[in-house]
Scaffold this motif. Structure first.
Motif, PDB file in Angstrom:
ATOM      1  N   TYR A   1     -40.439  37.742  23.429  1.00 49.19           N
ATOM      2  CA  TYR A   1     -39.833  36.830  24.384  1.00 49.19           C
ATOM      3  C   TYR A   1     -39.141  37.597  25.506  1.00 49.19           C
ATOM      4  CZ  TYR A   1     -40.701  33.317  20.825  1.00 49.19           C
ATOM      5  OH  TYR A   1     -41.321  32.488  19.915  1.00 49.19           O
ATOM      6  N   ILE A   2     -39.389  37.143  26.745  1.00 43.06           N
ATOM      7  CA  ILE A   2     -38.819  37.761  27.938  1.00 43.06           C
ATOM      8  C   ILE A   2     -38.123  36.681  28.757  1.00 43.06           C
ATOM      9  CG2 ILE A   2     -39.355  38.961  30.097  1.00 43.06           C
ATOM     10  CD1 ILE A   2     -42.077  39.668  28.282  1.00 43.06           C
ATOM     11  N   TRP A   3     -36.832  36.880  29.017  1.00 43.88           N
ATOM     12  CA  TRP A   3     -36.091  35.960  29.894  1.00 43.88           C
ATOM     13  C   TRP A   3     -36.268  36.458  31.321  1.00 43.88           C
ATOM     14  CZ3 TRP A   3     -34.520  31.253  29.919  1.00 43.88           C
ATOM     15  CH2 TRP A   3     -33.571  30.813  30.840  1.00 43.88           C
ATOM     16  N   ASN A   4     -37.136  35.776  32.075  1.00 46.27           N
ATOM     17  CA  ASN A   4     -37.530  36.239  33.404  1.00 46.27           C
ATOM     18  C   ASN A   4     -36.837  35.423  34.491  1.00 46.27           C
ATOM     19  OD1 ASN A   4     -40.502  36.244  35.437  1.00 46.27           O
ATOM     20  ND2 ASN A   4     -38.984  37.871  35.252  1.00 46.27           N
ATOM     21  N   GLU A   5     -35.512  35.544  34.534  1.00 44.31           N
ATOM     22  CA  GLU A   5     -34.696  34.909  35.569  1.00 44.31           C
ATOM     23  C   GLU A   5     -33.715  35.953  36.096  1.00 44.31           C
ATOM     24  OE1 GLU A   5     -34.881  31.954  36.816  1.00 44.31           O
ATOM     25  OE2 GLU A   5     -35.995  30.721  35.370  1.00 44.31           O
ATOM     26  N   THR A   6     -33.256  35.755  37.340  1.00 42.50           N
ATOM     27  CA  THR A   6     -32.291  36.688  37.929  1.00 42.50           C
ATOM     28  C   THR A   6     -31.004  36.740  37.104  1.00 42.50           C
ATOM     29  OG1 THR A   6     -33.172  36.187  40.122  1.00 42.50           O
ATOM     30  CG2 THR A   6     -31.025  37.265  40.039  1.00 42.50           C
ATOM     31  N   VAL A   7     -30.536  35.577  36.697  1.00 43.29           N
ATOM     32  CA  VAL A   7     -29.281  35.471  35.945  1.00 43.29           C
ATOM     33  C   VAL A   7     -29.585  35.533  34.453  1.00 43.29           C
ATOM     34  CG1 VAL A   7     -27.285  33.998  35.460  1.00 43.29           C
ATOM     35  CG2 VAL A   7     -28.223  34.129  37.789  1.00 43.29           C
ATOM     36  N   PRO A   8     -28.849  36.343  33.689  1.00 34.92           N
ATOM     37  CA  PRO A   8     -29.090  36.410  32.242  1.00 34.92           C
ATOM     38  C   PRO A   8     -28.772  35.085  31.554  1.00 34.92           C
ATOM     39  CG  PRO A   8     -27.643  38.203  32.980  1.00 34.92           C
ATOM     40  CD  PRO A   8     -27.779  37.255  34.124  1.00 34.92           C
ATOM     41  N   SER A   9     -29.255  34.943  30.331  1.00 27.99           N
ATOM     42  CA  SER A   9     -28.932  33.781  29.502  1.00 27.99           C
ATOM     43  C   SER A   9     -28.022  34.216  28.364  1.00 27.99           C
ATOM     44  CB  SER A   9     -30.212  33.166  28.919  1.00 27.99           C
ATOM     45  OG  SER A   9     -29.900  32.283  27.863  1.00 27.99           O
ATOM     46  N   VAL A  10     -26.878  33.573  28.253  1.00 26.98           N
ATOM     47  CA  VAL A  10     -25.955  33.865  27.148  1.00 26.98           C
ATOM     48  C   VAL A  10     -26.636  33.593  25.807  1.00 26.98           C
ATOM     49  CG1 VAL A  10     -23.861  33.018  25.979  1.00 26.98           C
ATOM     50  CG2 VAL A  10     -23.827  33.484  28.434  1.00 26.98           C
ATOM     51  N   PHE A  11     -27.358  32.473  25.719  1.00 28.52           N
ATOM     52  CA  PHE A  11     -27.875  32.030  24.431  1.00 28.52           C
ATOM     53  C   PHE A  11     -29.165  32.744  24.043  1.00 28.52           C
ATOM     54  CE2 PHE A  11     -25.364  28.536  26.185  1.00 28.52           C
ATOM     55  CZ  PHE A  11     -24.369  28.510  25.213  1.00 28.52           C
ATOM     56  N   ALA A  12     -29.892  33.284  25.010  1.00 28.48           N
ATOM     57  CA  ALA A  12     -31.147  33.972  24.698  1.00 28.48           C
ATOM     58  C   ALA A  12     -30.969  35.483  24.561  1.00 28.48           C
ATOM     59  CB  ALA A  12     -32.180  33.676  25.788  1.00 28.48           C
ATOM     60  N   ARG A  13     -29.767  35.985  24.800  1.00 29.09           N
ATOM     61  CA  ARG A  13     -29.610  37.434  24.975  1.00 29.09           C
ATOM     62  C   ARG A  13     -29.940  38.244  23.727  1.00 29.09           C
ATOM     63  NH1 ARG A  13     -24.671  35.659  23.514  1.00 29.09           N
ATOM     64  NH2 ARG A  13     -23.230  37.073  22.435  1.00 29.09           N
ATOM     65  N   ASN A  14     -29.756  37.684  22.531  1.00 24.20           N
ATOM     66  CA  ASN A  14     -30.047  38.436  21.307  1.00 24.20           C
ATOM     67  C   ASN A  14     -31.495  38.304  20.857  1.00 24.20           C
ATOM     68  OD1 ASN A  14     -27.400  39.446  20.895  1.00 24.20           O
ATOM     69  ND2 ASN A  14     -26.769  37.468  20.060  1.00 24.20           N
ATOM     70  N   TYR A  15     -32.250  37.414  21.501  1.00 25.70           N
ATOM     71  CA  TYR A  15     -33.598  37.106  21.018  1.00 25.70           C
ATOM     72  C   TYR A  15     -34.649  37.188  22.115  1.00 25.70           C
ATOM     73  CZ  TYR A  15     -30.466  35.480  17.449  1.00 25.70           C
ATOM     74  OH  TYR A  15     -29.453  35.420  16.527  1.00 25.70           O
ATOM     75  N   SER A  16     -34.292  37.756  23.250  1.00 25.80           N
ATOM     76  CA  SER A  16     -35.267  37.961  24.321  1.00 25.80           C
ATOM     77  C   SER A  16     -34.784  39.112  25.197  1.00 25.80           C
ATOM     78  CB  SER A  16     -35.452  36.691  25.160  1.00 25.80           C
ATOM     79  OG  SER A  16     -34.260  36.362  25.843  1.00 25.80           O
ATOM     80  N   TYR A  17     -35.729  39.705  25.922  1.00 26.89           N
ATOM     81  CA  TYR A  17     -35.455  40.820  26.827  1.00 26.89           C
ATOM     82  C   TYR A  17     -35.244  40.251  28.224  1.00 26.89           C
ATOM     83  CZ  TYR A  17     -36.637  45.118  29.483  1.00 26.89           C
ATOM     84  OH  TYR A  17     -36.643  46.187  30.345  1.00 26.89           O
ATOM     85  N   HIS A  18     -34.074  40.490  28.808  1.00 26.58           N
ATOM     86  CA  HIS A  18     -33.821  40.024  30.170  1.00 26.58           C
ATOM     87  C   HIS A  18     -34.511  40.968  31.151  1.00 26.58           C
ATOM     88  CE1 HIS A  18     -31.021  39.480  33.805  1.00 26.58           C
ATOM     89  NE2 HIS A  18     -31.970  38.561  33.834  1.00 26.58           N
ATOM     90  N   TYR A  19     -35.510  40.439  31.852  1.00 31.83           N
ATOM     91  CA  TYR A  19     -36.288  41.227  32.818  1.00 31.83           C
ATOM     92  C   TYR A  19     -36.300  40.432  34.123  1.00 31.83           C
ATOM     93  CZ  TYR A  19     -39.961  44.502  34.304  1.00 31.83           C
ATOM     94  OH  TYR A  19     -40.691  45.493  34.946  1.00 31.83           O
TER      95      TYR A  19
END
Length: 246
Positions: free
Chosen positions: A114-132
């Protein structure tokens, strides 16, 4: 003697991976073996379908162990879930054939990344996806997925040192789904080399961001050299979904 098959779910962020490490109790295998030994009064060693790295999660890890305990499989499952940490759950316990072996009998696995592909990070996804946060060309990444699918020598996409064992694997499925800001990569195949999913993911991201060209995949297959591939994506975005058996 019973041979018990377990299907296990875990949040890997607190652990040093699946495999027991000496005296450390910071592994999934070590935690489960400790409770099984307490439950049975026997010295239990469990066999996993394979290792997962530090920080990697699982929805469907499979393991087996042998015991003379008189408890039913459901009683074993319930005992384990009462005594294990809350971030490790035994979803199912069942009696398997005497010769069943969680690792040697596995014929394939499926992973998700899982990749969080948004400029702003996600608090709730941070442990289960890579912020890119970089903008990605998903169409180009899809093309890369097509090149990677099939039977290839994947040694250039692994962290393996030299080995005499075959590094040829068949990747039956490699797909990308976009769900809002989340990219969900699905990998299914007959087996995976050390860090192969994470290195392929890192390579796909660099292709999508325009940092690598599509042709790099052919170069890696031709050379079998790891340094031409992308960075290794971090472990916390990776899930072992399922292990397949005949």
């Amino acid at each position: 003697m019973k041979n018990i098959k377990l299907t296990i779910e875990y949040d890997g962020k607190r652990y040093l991976g699946w495999q027991r490490l000496g005296d450390s109790d910071k592994t999934i295998q070590g935690k489960i073996e400790g409770v099984l030994t307490q439950m049975t009064g026997e010295s239990i060693e469990i066999i996993g379908s394979g290792r997962t790295d530090t920080g990697t999660h699982a929805r469907g890890q499979v393991a087996n162990f042998k015991t003379n305990a008189k408890m039913t499989p459901d009683e074993m499952r319930d005992f384990l879930n009462r005594h294990l940490p809350r971030d490790i759950v035994v979803k199912k316990a069942e009696e398997a054939a005497a010769r069943f072996h969680a690792r040697y009998n596995a014929v394939g696995k499926q992973y998700s990344y899982y990749i969080w592909n948004e400029t702003v990070p996600s608090v709730f996804a941070r442990n289960y996806s890579y912020h890119y946060p970089q903008k990605l060309d998903i169409a180009k990444m899809d093309e890369a997925c097509q090149k990677l699918t099939g039977t290839h020598n994947f040694s250039g996409f692994s962290a393996l040192r030299k080995t005499k064992k075959s590094t040829v694997r068949t990747l039956d499925k490699l797909s990308i789904q976009k769900e809002g800001g989340m990219l969900h990569l699905t990998f299914a195949g007959d087996g995976f080399l050390h860090k192969m999913v994470r290195i392929i993911t890192g390579t796909l991201l660099e292709i999508g961001a325009g940092e690598l060209e599509l042709a790099v995949i052919d170069e890696i297959f031709a050379s079998n050299v790891r340094k031409y591939a992308g960075d290794t994506a971090p472990s916390h975005g990776l899930f072992l979904d399922e292990v397949f058996y005949h």
